[in-house]
Scaffold this active site. Structure first.
Site, PDB file in Angstrom:
ATOM      1  NE  ARG A 198       9.714 -11.186  -5.468  1.00  0.00           N
ATOM      2  CZ  ARG A 198       8.715  -9.874  -5.222  1.00  0.00           C
ATOM      3  NH1 ARG A 198       9.187  -9.214  -6.820  1.00  0.00           N
ATOM      4  NH2 ARG A 198       7.948  -9.629  -5.392  1.00  0.00           N
TER       5      ARG A 198
ATOM      6  CB  THR B  30       5.801  -3.703  -3.000  1.00  0.00           C
ATOM      7  OG1 THR B  30       5.981  -5.672  -3.198  1.00  0.00           O
ATOM      8  CG2 THR B  30       5.768  -2.975  -4.144  1.00  0.00           C
TER       9      THR B  30
ATOM     10  NE  ARG C 199      11.957  -3.866  -4.353  1.00  0.00           N
ATOM     11  CZ  ARG C 199      10.742  -4.404  -4.734  1.00  0.00           C
ATOM     12  NH1 ARG C 199      10.412  -5.422  -3.855  1.00  0.00           N
ATOM     13  NH2 ARG C 199      11.111  -4.806  -5.670  1.00  0.00           N
TER      14      ARG C 199
ATOM     15  CG  ASN D 174      10.708  -0.597  -5.850  1.00  0.00           C
ATOM     16  OD1 ASN D 174      10.679  -0.896  -6.439  1.00  0.00           O
ATOM     17  ND2 ASN D 174       9.348  -1.322  -4.752  1.00  0.00           N
TER      18      ASN D 174
ATOM     19  CD  GLU E 149       9.893 -10.467 -14.877  1.00  0.00           C
ATOM     20  OE1 GLU E 149       8.851  -9.403 -13.956  1.00  0.00           O
ATOM     21  OE2 GLU E 149      10.612 -10.779 -13.847  1.00  0.00           O
TER      22      GLU E 149
HETATM   23  P1  IDP Z   1       7.021  -5.862  -6.599  1.00  0.00           P
HETATM   24  O1  IDP Z   1       8.426  -5.281  -7.353  1.00  0.00           O
HETATM   25  O2  IDP Z   1       8.090  -6.355  -5.226  1.00  0.00           O
HETATM   26  O3  IDP Z   1       6.694  -7.184  -7.036  1.00  0.00           O
HETATM   27  P2  IDP Z   1       4.264  -5.200  -7.653  1.00  0.00           P
HETATM   28  O4  IDP Z   1       3.292  -6.097  -7.587  1.00  0.00           O
HETATM   29  O5  IDP Z   1       5.371  -6.793  -9.035  1.00  0.00           O
HETATM   30  O6  IDP Z   1       5.739  -5.488  -6.992  1.00  0.00           O
HETATM   31  O7  IDP Z   1       4.838  -4.040  -8.653  1.00  0.00           O
HETATM   32  C1  IDP Z   1       5.519  -3.641  -9.450  1.00  0.00           C
HETATM   33  C2  IDP Z   1       6.361  -2.566  -9.417  1.00  0.00           C
HETATM   34  O8  IDP Z   1       5.179  -1.494  -9.266  1.00  0.00           O
HETATM   35  C3  IDP Z   1       6.849  -1.598  -7.472  1.00  0.00           C
HETATM   36  O9  IDP Z   1       7.939  -2.737  -7.831  1.00  0.00           O
HETATM   37  C4  IDP Z   1       6.959  -0.603  -6.932  1.00  0.00           C
HETATM   38  O10 IDP Z   1       7.895   0.396  -8.434  1.00  0.00           O
HETATM   39  C5  IDP Z   1       5.126  -0.229  -8.191  1.00  0.00           C
HETATM   40  N1  IDP Z   1       4.343   0.139  -6.978  1.00  0.00           N
HETATM   41  C6  IDP Z   1       3.484  -1.135  -6.746  1.00  0.00           C
HETATM   42  N2  IDP Z   1       3.022  -0.673  -5.679  1.00  0.00           N
HETATM   43  C7  IDP Z   1       3.061   0.555  -6.474  1.00  0.00           C
HETATM   44  C8  IDP Z   1       2.031   1.468  -5.373  1.00  0.00           C
HETATM   45  O11 IDP Z   1       1.283   1.868  -4.633  1.00  0.00           O
HETATM   46  N3  IDP Z   1       2.811   3.249  -5.631  1.00  0.00           N
HETATM   47  C9  IDP Z   1       3.017   3.378  -6.310  1.00  0.00           C
HETATM   48  N4  IDP Z   1       3.825   2.008  -7.383  1.00  0.00           N
HETATM   49  C10 IDP Z   1       4.068   0.911  -6.596  1.00  0.00           C
HETATM   50 MG    MG Z   2       6.397  -8.045  -9.337  1.00  0.00          MG
END
Ligand code: IDP
Ligand code: MG
Length: 188
Positions: free
Chosen positions: A113, A119, A130, A150, A164
């Site tokens: 991570r 994110t 990222r 990302n 997962e």
């Molecule tokens: P993470 O990948 O850093 O764990 P999560 O909150 O689990 O983040 O969200 C999963 C995925 O959803 C993110 O990696 C990103 O691709 C997408 N995502 C999260 N927040 C947003 C947003 O506000 N707009 C568009 N896509 C989002």
């Molecule tokens: Mg996540």
């Protein structure tokens, strides 16, 4: 107890940008061991399992935080923003193949991570994946309806990692073997 496995997925933007090798190499160089790896084109149904509907408020919240940071006004609710962000994310996740991997190492979930970064790439520090390969924000992705590009998915915690890995890999797709440098980077 200290040795963990974590799921990493190179998302369609990483695959289509031709940086699969560069991204994998970062983990290999850090001593994390690949114990499972495959390229696959996930179905809509599978993507919905990986990104379940209970993520909607989280995605909406991330968009709203970003809007607040840049003074972007919206008349949409957190739920509405989250719903459209998830829909875009599902389309994005299924637009090309992805590369899924399981890495093994000491405190691997947290270590990975850290390498992936937060994110939203716009705040991801240089040195993270990222932060080094992208600069857009999650709010921007929501506004543009382009899916959260990302580059990489990494399990958020140990419990998520276990679930997962079981979703993405069958037992016979995961391997136990020794890397030559293991006594230096993991243990004898
Ligand atoms: P993470 O990948 O850093 O764990 P999560 O909150 O689990 O983040 O969200 C999963 C995925 O959803 C993110 O990696 C990103 O691709 C997408 N995502 C999260 N927040 C947003 C947003 O506000 N707009 C568009 N896509 C989002
Ligand atoms: Mg996540």
């Amino acid at each position: 107890m200290t040795i963990e496995r974590s799921l990493v997925v190179i998302k369609p933007d990483g695959v289509q940008r031709g940086i699969i090798g560069e991204l994998i190499s970062r983990f290999e160089k850090r001593g994390l061991k690949i114990v499972g790896m495959k390229m696959l084109w996930v179905s809509r149904d599978f993507a919905e399992k990986h990104y379940p509907a209970n993520m909607i408020p989280i995605l909406g919240g991330k968009s709203l935080d970003n809007f607040k940071e840049f003074g972007i006004e919206t008349d949409k609710t957190r739920e509405e923003l989250g719903e459209s962000a998830r829909e875009d994310l599902l389309k994005f996740t299924t637009e090309s193949p992805v590369v899924a991997m399981v890495f093994e190492g000491v405190h691997a979930v947290k270590a990975i991570r850290k390498m992936v970064g937060p994110t939203s790439p716009h705040v991801a520090p240089a040195g993270t994946i990222r932060g080094d390969y992208a600069h857009l924000s999650m709010g921007h992705c929501t506004i543009e309806g382009m899916g959260g590009r990302n580059l990489i998915h990494a399990s958020g915690n140990k419990e998520e990692a276990e679930k997962e890995i079981a979703l993405w890999f069958s037992v016979d797709e995961l391997f136990n073997y020794k890397r030559a440098d293991e006594k230096h980077v993991i243990k004898e």
